[in-house]
Design an enzyme around this catalytic site. Sequence first.
Site, PDB file in Angstrom:
ATOM      1  N   LYS A  45       0.831  -1.212   0.000  1.00  0.00           N
ATOM      2  CA  LYS A  45       0.000   0.000   0.000  1.00  0.00           C
ATOM      3  C   LYS A  45       0.862   1.257   0.000  1.00  0.00           C
ATOM      4  CE  LYS A  45      -4.450  -1.454   0.651  1.00  0.00           C
ATOM      5  NZ  LYS A  45      -4.737  -2.515   1.605  1.00  0.00           N
ATOM      6  N   LYS A  78      -7.312 -12.641  -7.013  1.00  0.00           N
ATOM      7  CA  LYS A  78      -8.112 -12.753  -5.782  1.00  0.00           C
ATOM      8  C   LYS A  78      -9.331 -11.833  -5.886  1.00  0.00           C
ATOM      9  CE  LYS A  78      -7.827 -10.547  -1.816  1.00  0.00           C
ATOM     10  NZ  LYS A  78      -7.591  -9.969  -0.500  1.00  0.00           N
ATOM     11  N   LYS A 114     -12.444  -5.893  -3.692  1.00  0.00           N
ATOM     12  CA  LYS A 114     -13.099  -4.660  -4.128  1.00  0.00           C
ATOM     13  C   LYS A 114     -12.133  -3.785  -4.917  1.00  0.00           C
ATOM     14  CE  LYS A 114     -14.740  -4.933  -0.078  1.00  0.00           C
ATOM     15  NZ  LYS A 114     -15.229  -4.728   1.294  1.00  0.00           N
TER      16      LYS A 114
HETATM   17  P1  ADP Z   1     -11.489  -6.655   0.659  1.00  0.00           P
HETATM   18  O1  ADP Z   1     -10.170  -7.375   0.523  1.00  0.00           O
HETATM   19  O2  ADP Z   1     -12.441  -6.989  -0.449  1.00  0.00           O
HETATM   20  O3  ADP Z   1     -11.352  -5.157   0.886  1.00  0.00           O
HETATM   21  P2  ADP Z   1     -11.773  -6.970   3.557  1.00  0.00           P
HETATM   22  O4  ADP Z   1     -10.349  -6.499   3.641  1.00  0.00           O
HETATM   23  O5  ADP Z   1     -12.841  -6.138   4.161  1.00  0.00           O
HETATM   24  O6  ADP Z   1     -12.143  -7.227   2.010  1.00  0.00           O
HETATM   25  O7  ADP Z   1     -11.826  -8.434   4.138  1.00  0.00           O
HETATM   26  C1  ADP Z   1     -12.853  -8.965   4.975  1.00  0.00           C
HETATM   27  C2  ADP Z   1     -12.669 -10.459   5.173  1.00  0.00           C
HETATM   28  O8  ADP Z   1     -12.882 -11.151   3.934  1.00  0.00           O
HETATM   29  C3  ADP Z   1     -11.272 -10.872   5.642  1.00  0.00           C
HETATM   30  O9  ADP Z   1     -11.401 -11.930   6.571  1.00  0.00           O
HETATM   31  C4  ADP Z   1     -10.598 -11.375   4.393  1.00  0.00           C
HETATM   32  O10 ADP Z   1      -9.604 -12.350   4.650  1.00  0.00           O
HETATM   33  C5  ADP Z   1     -11.767 -11.992   3.642  1.00  0.00           C
HETATM   34  N1  ADP Z   1     -11.560 -11.972   2.195  1.00  0.00           N
HETATM   35  C6  ADP Z   1     -11.472 -10.872   1.399  1.00  0.00           C
HETATM   36  N2  ADP Z   1     -11.326 -11.238   0.094  1.00  0.00           N
HETATM   37  C7  ADP Z   1     -11.313 -12.609   0.077  1.00  0.00           C
HETATM   38  C8  ADP Z   1     -11.204 -13.600  -0.970  1.00  0.00           C
HETATM   39  N3  ADP Z   1     -11.087 -13.279  -2.245  1.00  0.00           N
HETATM   40  N4  ADP Z   1     -11.260 -14.910  -0.606  1.00  0.00           N
HETATM   41  C9  ADP Z   1     -11.398 -15.280   0.700  1.00  0.00           C
HETATM   42  N5  ADP Z   1     -11.504 -14.392   1.718  1.00  0.00           N
HETATM   43  C10 ADP Z   1     -11.467 -13.078   1.422  1.00  0.00           C
END
Ligand code: ADP
Length: 323
Positions: free
Chosen positions: A107, A192, A195
């Site tokens: 980041k 992966k 968002k």
């Molecule tokens: P993002 O990565 O979409 O911004 P968050 O950081 O809010 O999502 O993550 C919330 C939860 O969802 C965490 O426990 C994270 O490990 C899980 N998570 C996010 N993306 C994935 C994915 N593609 N596969 C499995 N778990 C995920």
Amino acid sequence: MRPTNPRGGHLGNYEGALRNWVNLQNEGYDMFCMVADWHALTTLDDTESLAQNTIEITKDYVAAGIDPSKSAIFVQSHVKEHAELHVLFSMVTPLGWLERTPTYKEKKDEIEGVEREPYGLLGYPVLQTADILLYRPYGVPVGRDQAPHLEIGNDIGLRFNRLFNTDVFETYKYLIPEDETRAKLPGLDMRKMSKSYDNCIFLSETEDETAAKVKSAYTTPSKIKKTDPGIPEGCAVCQYLKIYSPDWQTLWDEDRKGERGCMQNKTACIEAINEYFRPIRERRNALTNDDVQDILKEGAKKAREVAGETMDKVRSAMGLLRD
Ligand code: ADP
């Protein structure tokens, strides 16, 4: 989960975390399900939609099966103990541990110049550790990408115990889905699902929106005609079939042998996803903003009780004067 999107959570959030939360709750564990709104601020430039995003992700929790009468569903910024424990942990966390965090390094490179890099980005794992250790948990159910942060959390807890000669914090387990597809669900482009990559299917999506997204998904590039052999391991549609279709093994075999076309797979996938999420989406659509506000108010009360007990132990271990 961070409330970073007006559409709420995506299938990756569901498979990596939320599905497990519901299972653990139903096995009888006391669950603390937080919406990490302060954490959203580290990457969100525009906060106009933050409050509504917070409501939307909470709707996902409830619709997926988190029961507010069994589990605490709350917003991080409503439970001030998170900020207090963060400040105390920041006094015992070596800077080097934070600078080595892989997500920080990534980041940081996206932000130009040290003047624009917020302190909160570096301190992110310290706040996350406070979020976790306030509830002195047995385990933390998350997707694979969170493992490096969870490691720091246990290290901070152990360091705190050693420095203040106490046993307030016990080491917690990482509860990551055993199935690797679920632990790191691929997005529509096979990276992966996230968002930040714009490759998500959201829980809040309608059936038509889901269909349009699946139709645009990445499949085996060398499979042009139906009779060309597919490689299901590298195809986003086949990955979703594996999770949502009970017949996936037959479908994968036929795909490999060139007995099925990508369009047929996509049709089966759309049906399977929509069927799985239909009851969740119906429950989601029935929830109003007021329902959610009530749930969050109750949840914050439950969370504060446990968080308050932990803070008493922490303040006393650190030798702070009682008020
Ligand atoms: P993002 O990565 O979409 O911004 P968050 O950081 O809010 O999502 O993550 C919330 C939860 O969802 C965490 O426990 C994270 O490990 C899980 N998570 C996010 N993306 C994935 C994915 N593609 N596969 C499995 N778990 C995920």
